[in-house]
Design a protein around this motif. Structure first.
Motif, PDB file in Angstrom:
ATOM      1  N   ALA A  30       0.816  -1.223   0.000  1.00 39.13           N
ATOM      2  CA  ALA A  30       0.000   0.000   0.000  1.00 39.13           C
ATOM      3  C   ALA A  30       0.852   1.277   0.000  1.00 39.13           C
ATOM      4  O   ALA A  30       0.551   2.202  -0.765  1.00 39.13           O
ATOM      5  N   PRO A  31       1.928   1.363   0.789  1.00 40.86           N
ATOM      6  CA  PRO A  31       2.744   2.583   0.731  1.00 40.86           C
ATOM      7  C   PRO A  31       3.392   2.794  -0.641  1.00 40.86           C
ATOM      8  O   PRO A  31       3.505   3.923  -1.112  1.00 40.86           O
ATOM      9  N   TRP A  32       3.810   1.704  -1.282  1.00 43.59           N
ATOM     10  CA  TRP A  32       4.391   1.810  -2.621  1.00 43.59           C
ATOM     11  C   TRP A  32       3.345   2.286  -3.629  1.00 43.59           C
ATOM     12  O   TRP A  32       3.628   3.119  -4.488  1.00 43.59           O
ATOM     13  N   MET A  33       2.137   1.766  -3.500  1.00 47.63           N
ATOM     14  CA  MET A  33       1.072   2.196  -4.389  1.00 47.63           C
ATOM     15  C   MET A  33       0.812   3.692  -4.211  1.00 47.63           C
ATOM     16  O   MET A  33       0.691   4.432  -5.189  1.00 47.63           O
ATOM     17  N   PHE A  34       0.751   4.149  -2.968  1.00 50.95           N
ATOM     18  CA  PHE A  34       0.532   5.569  -2.703  1.00 50.95           C
ATOM     19  C   PHE A  34       1.662   6.400  -3.320  1.00 50.95           C
ATOM     20  O   PHE A  34       1.412   7.433  -3.951  1.00 50.95           O
ATOM     21  N   LEU A  35       2.905   5.949  -3.152  1.00 55.35           N
ATOM     22  CA  LEU A  35       4.047   6.671  -3.728  1.00 55.35           C
ATOM     23  C   LEU A  35       3.930   6.738  -5.245  1.00 55.35           C
ATOM     24  O   LEU A  35       4.105   7.806  -5.844  1.00 55.35           O
ATOM     25  N   PHE A  36       3.633   5.610  -5.887  1.00 61.07           N
ATOM     26  CA  PHE A  36       3.514   5.597  -7.349  1.00 61.07           C
ATOM     27  C   PHE A  36       2.361   6.474  -7.818  1.00 61.07           C
ATOM     28  O   PHE A  36       2.460   7.148  -8.849  1.00 61.07           O
ATOM     29  N   LEU A  37       1.271   6.482  -7.068  1.00 58.92           N
ATOM     30  CA  LEU A  37       0.146   7.352  -7.431  1.00 58.92           C
ATOM     31  C   LEU A  37       0.530   8.822  -7.284  1.00 58.92           C
ATOM     32  O   LEU A  37       0.188   9.646  -8.136  1.00 58.92           O
ATOM     33  N   ALA A  38       1.245   9.160  -6.221  1.00 60.29           N
ATOM     34  CA  ALA A  38       1.663  10.549  -6.020  1.00 60.29           C
ATOM     35  C   ALA A  38       2.637  10.984  -7.119  1.00 60.29           C
ATOM     36  O   ALA A  38       2.529  12.098  -7.650  1.00 60.29           O
ATOM     37  N   LEU A  39       3.574  10.103  -7.464  1.00 67.12           N
ATOM     38  CA  LEU A  39       4.505  10.429  -8.555  1.00 67.12           C
ATOM     39  C   LEU A  39       3.768  10.517  -9.889  1.00 67.12           C
ATOM     40  O   LEU A  39       4.044  11.408 -10.711  1.00 67.12           O
ATOM     41  N   GLY A  40       2.831   9.605 -10.100  1.00 72.39           N
ATOM     42  CA  GLY A  40       2.038   9.633 -11.328  1.00 72.39           C
ATOM     43  C   GLY A  40       1.171  10.874 -11.413  1.00 72.39           C
ATOM     44  O   GLY A  40       0.966  11.436 -12.488  1.00 72.39           O
ATOM     45  N   TYR A  41       0.667  11.322 -10.286  1.00 72.96           N
ATOM     46  CA  TYR A  41      -0.113  12.554 -10.221  1.00 72.96           C
ATOM     47  C   TYR A  41       0.737  13.724 -10.725  1.00 72.96           C
ATOM     48  O   TYR A  41       0.300  14.516 -11.557  1.00 72.96           O
ATOM     49  N   THR A  42       1.971  13.793 -10.227  1.00 68.69           N
ATOM     50  CA  THR A  42       2.889  14.842 -10.643  1.00 68.69           C
ATOM     51  C   THR A  42       3.163  14.747 -12.143  1.00 68.69           C
ATOM     52  O   THR A  42       3.144  15.749 -12.859  1.00 68.69           O
ATOM     53  N   GLY A  43       3.410  13.525 -12.611  1.00 63.73           N
ATOM     54  CA  GLY A  43       3.637  13.316 -14.043  1.00 63.73           C
ATOM     55  C   GLY A  43       2.431  13.684 -14.877  1.00 63.73           C
ATOM     56  O   GLY A  43       2.553  14.239 -15.973  1.00 63.73           O
TER      57      GLY A  43
END
Length: 159
Positions: free
Chosen positions: A71-84
């Motif tokens: 779950a923390p990795w998913m949140f990180l990837f979503l946050a990075l993807g949001y920025t992208g």
């Protein structure tokens, strides 16, 4: 916030200067985020629910462990993807704040941030009510992510 496009334009201009092929600029964010949402998100959600509802204690423990690890990795990837995704919109000269895709993505990150805080608090001392809120809030965020993906596909086909 009204000048978000203007604020991000210098960064987007640097990325535009890299000569990224148009199909990658246009569809890179959606493809990568689809993997995070549909593969990782589904696994994280299922693991969380299995940890709650499976009768076998060993299986439940493994599912909760898997959920806690990913779950923390998913949140990180979503946050990075949001920025992208923000940069992708600016690179393509699209308004950010007018996009329902932007607003659903922002809402998902807020919901998942609240969920992370609930989890980080150790569910307020292992309170059943907070565990239940965490489960349903995470499920709501996943459902919103699926809507977010539909809105993103619609946006991608429009621009």
């Amino acid at each position: 916030m009204a000048n978000l496009n203007e604020l991000l334009e210098p960064i987007a201009a640097q990325f535009r200067g890299l000569g990224i092929p148009e199909p990658i600029e246009h569809w890179g964010h959606p493809v990568m985020m689809a993997i995070v949402i549909f593969v990782m998100g589904s696994f994280v959600g299922l693991a969380g629910w299995r940890g709650r509802v499976v009768a076998d204690p060993e299986t439940a423990l493994k599912s909760r462990s898997d959920h806690r690890k990913l779950a923390p990795w998913m949140f990180l990837f979503l946050a990075l993807g949001y920025t992208g995704g923000l940069l992708s919109l600016v690179m393509q000269h699209q308004p950010i704040l007018e996009s329902r895709h932007f607003w659903t993505g922002s809402t998902v990150l807020i919901l998942l941030g609240i969920n992370a805080a609930i989890s980080a608090s150790k569910f307020g001392g292992n309170k059943s009510a907070l565990r239940t809120i965490h489960a349903y809030l995470g499920s709501a965020a996943l459902c919103l992510l699926f809507l977010h993906a539909v809105l993103g596909l619609k946006l991608g086909l429009f621009i």
